[in-house]
Design a protein around this motif. Structure first.
Motif, short mmCIF file in Angstrom:
data_model
loop_
_atom_site.label_atom_id
_atom_site.label_comp_id
_atom_site.label_asym_id
_atom_site.label_seq_id
_atom_site.Cartn_x
_atom_site.Cartn_y
_atom_site.Cartn_z
N PRO A 147 0.79 -1.22 0.00
CA PRO A 147 0.00 0.00 0.00
C PRO A 147 0.83 1.28 0.00
CG PRO A 147 0.30 -0.70 2.24
CD PRO A 147 1.14 -1.63 1.38
N MET A 148 2.16 1.18 -0.14
CA MET A 148 3.01 2.35 0.06
C MET A 148 3.13 3.24 -1.17
SD MET A 148 3.53 2.04 3.20
CE MET A 148 4.49 3.54 3.31
N MET A 149 2.55 2.81 -2.28
CA MET A 149 2.48 3.61 -3.50
C MET A 149 3.86 3.92 -4.08
SD MET A 149 -0.74 3.64 -3.60
CE MET A 149 -0.84 4.53 -5.14
N ASN A 150 4.84 3.04 -3.80
CA ASN A 150 6.16 3.22 -4.39
C ASN A 150 6.09 2.98 -5.89
OD1 ASN A 150 7.76 3.83 -2.07
ND2 ASN A 150 7.59 1.70 -1.45
N VAL A 151 6.89 3.74 -6.63
CA VAL A 151 6.89 3.66 -8.09
C VAL A 151 8.18 2.99 -8.54
CG1 VAL A 151 6.95 5.00 -10.22
CG2 VAL A 151 5.41 5.68 -8.35
N VAL A 152 8.04 1.99 -9.40
CA VAL A 152 9.16 1.22 -9.93
C VAL A 152 9.37 1.60 -11.39
CG1 VAL A 152 9.91 -1.11 -10.52
CG2 VAL A 152 8.81 -0.70 -8.32
N ASP A 153 10.62 1.77 -11.78
CA ASP A 153 10.95 2.14 -13.15
C ASP A 153 10.91 0.89 -14.04
OD1 ASP A 153 12.14 2.95 -15.55
OD2 ASP A 153 13.47 4.38 -14.56
N ILE A 154 9.80 0.69 -14.72
CA ILE A 154 9.60 -0.53 -15.51
C ILE A 154 10.64 -0.64 -16.62
CG2 ILE A 154 8.00 -1.82 -16.97
CD1 ILE A 154 5.72 -0.29 -15.51
N GLU A 155 10.88 0.44 -17.32
CA GLU A 155 11.81 0.40 -18.45
C GLU A 155 13.22 0.05 -18.01
OE1 GLU A 155 12.52 3.00 -22.49
OE2 GLU A 155 12.16 4.10 -20.62
N ALA A 156 13.67 0.64 -16.90
CA ALA A 156 15.02 0.37 -16.40
C ALA A 156 15.16 -1.09 -15.97
CB ALA A 156 15.36 1.31 -15.24
N ILE A 157 14.15 -1.62 -15.27
CA ILE A 157 14.21 -3.02 -14.82
C ILE A 157 14.14 -3.96 -16.01
CG2 ILE A 157 13.09 -4.81 -13.43
CD1 ILE A 157 12.17 -2.68 -11.52
N SER A 158 13.36 -3.61 -17.03
CA SER A 158 13.24 -4.48 -18.20
C SER A 158 14.59 -4.62 -18.91
CB SER A 158 12.18 -3.96 -19.16
OG SER A 158 12.63 -2.82 -19.87
N PRO A 282 8.53 9.92 -3.66
CA PRO A 282 9.71 9.25 -4.23
C PRO A 282 9.42 8.72 -5.64
CG PRO A 282 9.32 8.51 -1.97
CD PRO A 282 8.13 9.34 -2.37
N ASN A 283 10.33 8.99 -6.56
CA ASN A 283 10.19 8.56 -7.95
C ASN A 283 9.00 9.20 -8.67
OD1 ASN A 283 12.50 7.10 -8.25
ND2 ASN A 283 11.52 5.10 -8.43
N HIS A 284 8.62 10.41 -8.23
CA HIS A 284 7.55 11.14 -8.92
C HIS A 284 7.87 11.34 -10.40
CE1 HIS A 284 4.51 14.14 -9.86
NE2 HIS A 284 5.45 14.99 -10.21
N ASP A 285 9.15 11.60 -10.69
CA ASP A 285 9.55 11.82 -12.09
C ASP A 285 9.36 10.55 -12.93
OD1 ASP A 285 10.14 14.43 -11.58
OD2 ASP A 285 12.29 14.10 -11.30
N ILE A 286 9.64 9.39 -12.31
CA ILE A 286 9.42 8.12 -13.02
C ILE A 286 7.93 7.92 -13.27
CG2 ILE A 286 9.66 5.60 -12.91
CD1 ILE A 286 12.30 7.09 -13.26
N ALA A 287 7.11 8.24 -12.27
CA ALA A 287 5.66 8.12 -12.42
C ALA A 287 5.18 9.00 -13.57
CB ALA A 287 4.95 8.49 -11.12
N LYS A 288 5.71 10.23 -13.66
CA LYS A 288 5.32 11.14 -14.74
C LYS A 288 5.70 10.56 -16.11
CE LYS A 288 6.16 15.52 -14.58
NZ LYS A 288 6.88 16.80 -14.36
N LYS A 289 6.81 9.85 -16.16
CA LYS A 289 7.30 9.30 -17.42
C LYS A 289 6.45 8.12 -17.89
CE LYS A 289 10.62 6.28 -17.64
NZ LYS A 289 11.91 5.52 -17.61
N GLN A 290 6.04 7.25 -16.97
CA GLN A 290 5.40 6.01 -17.39
C GLN A 290 3.90 5.94 -17.12
OE1 GLN A 290 7.90 3.20 -15.27
NE2 GLN A 290 6.48 3.00 -13.56
N MET A 291 3.35 6.97 -16.47
CA MET A 291 1.91 6.98 -16.18
C MET A 291 1.24 8.19 -16.82
SD MET A 291 1.99 5.91 -12.11
CE MET A 291 0.23 5.57 -11.97
N LYS A 292 0.03 7.99 -17.30
CA LYS A 292 -0.76 9.08 -17.88
C LYS A 292 -1.27 10.02 -16.79
CE LYS A 292 -4.84 9.86 -20.78
NZ LYS A 292 -5.88 9.22 -21.60
N ASP A 293 -1.68 9.47 -15.67
CA ASP A 293 -2.11 10.21 -14.49
C ASP A 293 -1.75 9.32 -13.30
OD1 ASP A 293 -3.31 12.05 -12.74
OD2 ASP A 293 -4.95 12.45 -14.12
N PHE A 294 -2.22 9.63 -12.10
CA PHE A 294 -1.67 8.97 -10.93
C PHE A 294 -2.66 8.15 -10.11
CE2 PHE A 294 0.70 12.84 -11.96
CZ PHE A 294 1.91 12.26 -12.32
N GLY A 295 -3.89 8.04 -10.58
CA GLY A 295 -4.81 7.09 -9.99
C GLY A 295 -5.50 7.54 -8.72
N GLY A 296 -6.32 6.63 -8.19
CA GLY A 296 -7.15 6.94 -7.04
C GLY A 296 -6.75 6.25 -5.75
#
Length: 380
Positions: A147-158, A282-296
C-alpha cells in the motif's frame, strides 16, 4: 484505435454470430456439441475455452497492447499460473512492498516447492542486479505498490531483465492499462487483479494476464487449462462490461485522488501522504514518465503513529466504507496492518512502512466535495 475506443471495441470486432448481439453474450454452458469427434465451432469444454471468456481475453490483450490475454478466477489464480512456469531451484526477485496475498502465496506456498524468493526494494537498479544469479528466472514488480504507492521504473528493470535473460512480470492492478502499459516499457508479463479497477463495481472476483511472446503464451494457456483456475462466463461478462467504462472511471478516480491527497497533505493531523502525483513523492519523475495520471489509491499515516487513532478514523468514516479490496466506483478505506497485509509479520511490515497508523484509501468517483467533508469529520 486509441485507448478509449479500445476499451469499448478492442478485440470485439466480431459480432455474435447467433443473433447479432452487440454485447458479448453470457455462454453459461459447460460443454459444446460436436458433429463428429473433434469437429466443433472452436469450443469443446468451458474449462478449456468459452466464448464469453475468449471475448474478455481479447479485450484485456487489446487495452494492454499485447497479443495474448488469459482470464482467471482471481488475481491470485493468475499469479499462481505465472509461478507454475518455474521449477524447484529457480529464484524470483520480488518487490518487498507488495500485496499481502501475493507475499503469502510466494512465502508460504511456493517456498515449500523449492522456489527461492528475494523480497527487496526496487528503487536502485544496482540492488536489483546484485540479486540476480544463474538461477534467477523472474522479476516480480508492482507499481505503484500496495500500500506504500512506491513507483518502480519498468523500463530500467526491463533492460536488466533482458540483459540477464530473466522474465519481468508487472502487477498493473493499481494503475490499469489506462494509466500505464508495462509491455510498452519492456515487461514480458502484465498481470491484474481484475476484481479491482477492470471490473470496477465490487461485484466480481477475477484475474488476468497479458503477454506478447507466443511460446510463453502457449505455456500459460496450458497451465490455465491444466490447473483449471479459469474465469467463469458470468464473471467474464462482468469484467468485460467494466472495461467498457474503464477510461471514464480512471479519469475521475485520478481527479478525486489528487483532491484527497492534496487535502490530506495540508491536514494538521496527518503525518505522511503517499500518492505518486505529489511532487515530493519518491520517484515522482518516473511516475510522470510512465503513467498518464496517478490514480485513485492514496495512503497516509496519522501523527503519532497511533493504532488507536487509525482505527478511530476508519470507524468514523461515513461516505468512505471500511472494507477490503479497492478499485470500485465507491470509496473504500482500509487498515493494511490488520486487514490486507495482516499475513505479513509485523516486523517485516514495518520495515516497508506498513505501520499501525497507515490507512489506505481507494478513492471512488463520488463528488470530491463529499469525500473531503467525510475525511474532515473523520479526522476531526
Amino acid at each position: 484505435m486509441k485507448f478509449n475506443t479500445k476499451a469499448i471495441h478492442g478485440g470485439q470486432q466480431d459480432i455474435d454470430p447467433a443473433y447479432g448481439s452487440v454485447m458479448s453474450p453470457i455462454y453459461q454452458t459447460s460443454t459444446f456439441s460436436q458433429k463428429t469427434p473433434g469437429s466443433h465451432k472452436g469450443f469443446e469444454y468451458s474449462r478449456s475455452g468459452n466464448p464469453t471468456r475468449s471475448a474478455l481475453e481479447k479485450s484485456i490483450a487489446s487495452i494492454e497492447n499485447g497479443k495474448h490475454g488469459l482470464a482467471f478466477a482471481s488475481g491470485l489464480a493468475a499469479i499462481d499460473a505465472i509461478i507454475k512456469t518455474l521449477k524447484p531451484g529457480d529464484e524470483v526477485i520480488s518487490t518487498n512492498d507488495l500485496y499481502g496475498g501475493t507475499y503469502r502465496l510466494f512465502n508460504t506456498i511456493y517456498k515449500d516447492f523449492g522456489i527461492k524468493f528475494h523480497f527487496i526494494g526496487m528503487q536502485s537498479m544496482d540492488t536489483i542486479e546484485s540479486y540476480i544469479t544463474k538461477n534467477t528466472k523472474l522479476i516480480w514488480a508492482e507499481t505503484p505498490t500496495n500500500p506504500m504507492m512506491n513507483v518502480v521504473d519498468i523500463e530500467a528493470i526491463s533492460k536488466i531483465a533482458k540483459k540477464h535473460k530473466v522474465l519481468l512480470a508487472v502487477d498493473n492492478t493499481f494503475a490499469t492499462a489506462y494509466l500505464q502499459r508495462p509491455l510498452d516499457f519492456g515487461a514480458d508479463i502484465v498481470m491484474h487483479s481484475a476484481t479491482k479497477y477492470l471490473g470496477g463495481h465490487s461485484d466480481v472476483i477475477s484475474g488476468s494476464i497479458v503477454v506478447n511472446d507466443d511460446k510463453l503464451a502457449e505455456q500459460l494457456y496450458f497451465i490455465q487449462n491444466a490447473s483449471g483456475g479459469i474465469a467463469g462466463p458470468m464473471d467474464s461478462f462482468l469484467v468485460l462490461r467494466g472495461i467498457k467504462t474503464l477510461h471514464l472511471r480512471m479519469q475521475r478516480h485520478s481527479e478525486n485522488g489528487r483532491a484527497v491527497a492534496e487535502y490530506l497533505q495540508n491536514h494538521p493531523k496527518v503525518e505522511n501522504v503517499y500518492w505518486p502525483g505529489l511532487k515530493d513523492h519518491p520517484n515522482h519523475d518516473i511516475a510522470k514518465k510512465q503513467m498518464k495520471d496517478f490514480g485513485g489509491m492514496v495512503s497516509f499515516t496519522t501523527k503519532g503513529n497511533s493504532y488507536k487513532e487509525a482505527i478511530k478514523f476508519v470507524e468514523n468514516i461515513k461516505v468512505f466504507t471500511l472494507a477490503e479490496s479497492l478499485g470500485g466506483v465507491e470509496s473504500l478505506a482500509g487498515h493494511p496492518a490488520s486487514m490486507t497485509h495482516a499475513s505479513i509479520p509485523k516486523e517485516e511490515r514495518e520495515k516497508i512502512g506498513v505501520v499501525d497508523s497507515l490507512i489506505r484509501l481507494s478513492v471512488g468517483i463520488e463528488d470530491k466535495e463529499d469525500l473531503l467533508e467525510d475525511l474532515k469529520q473523520a479526522l476531526g
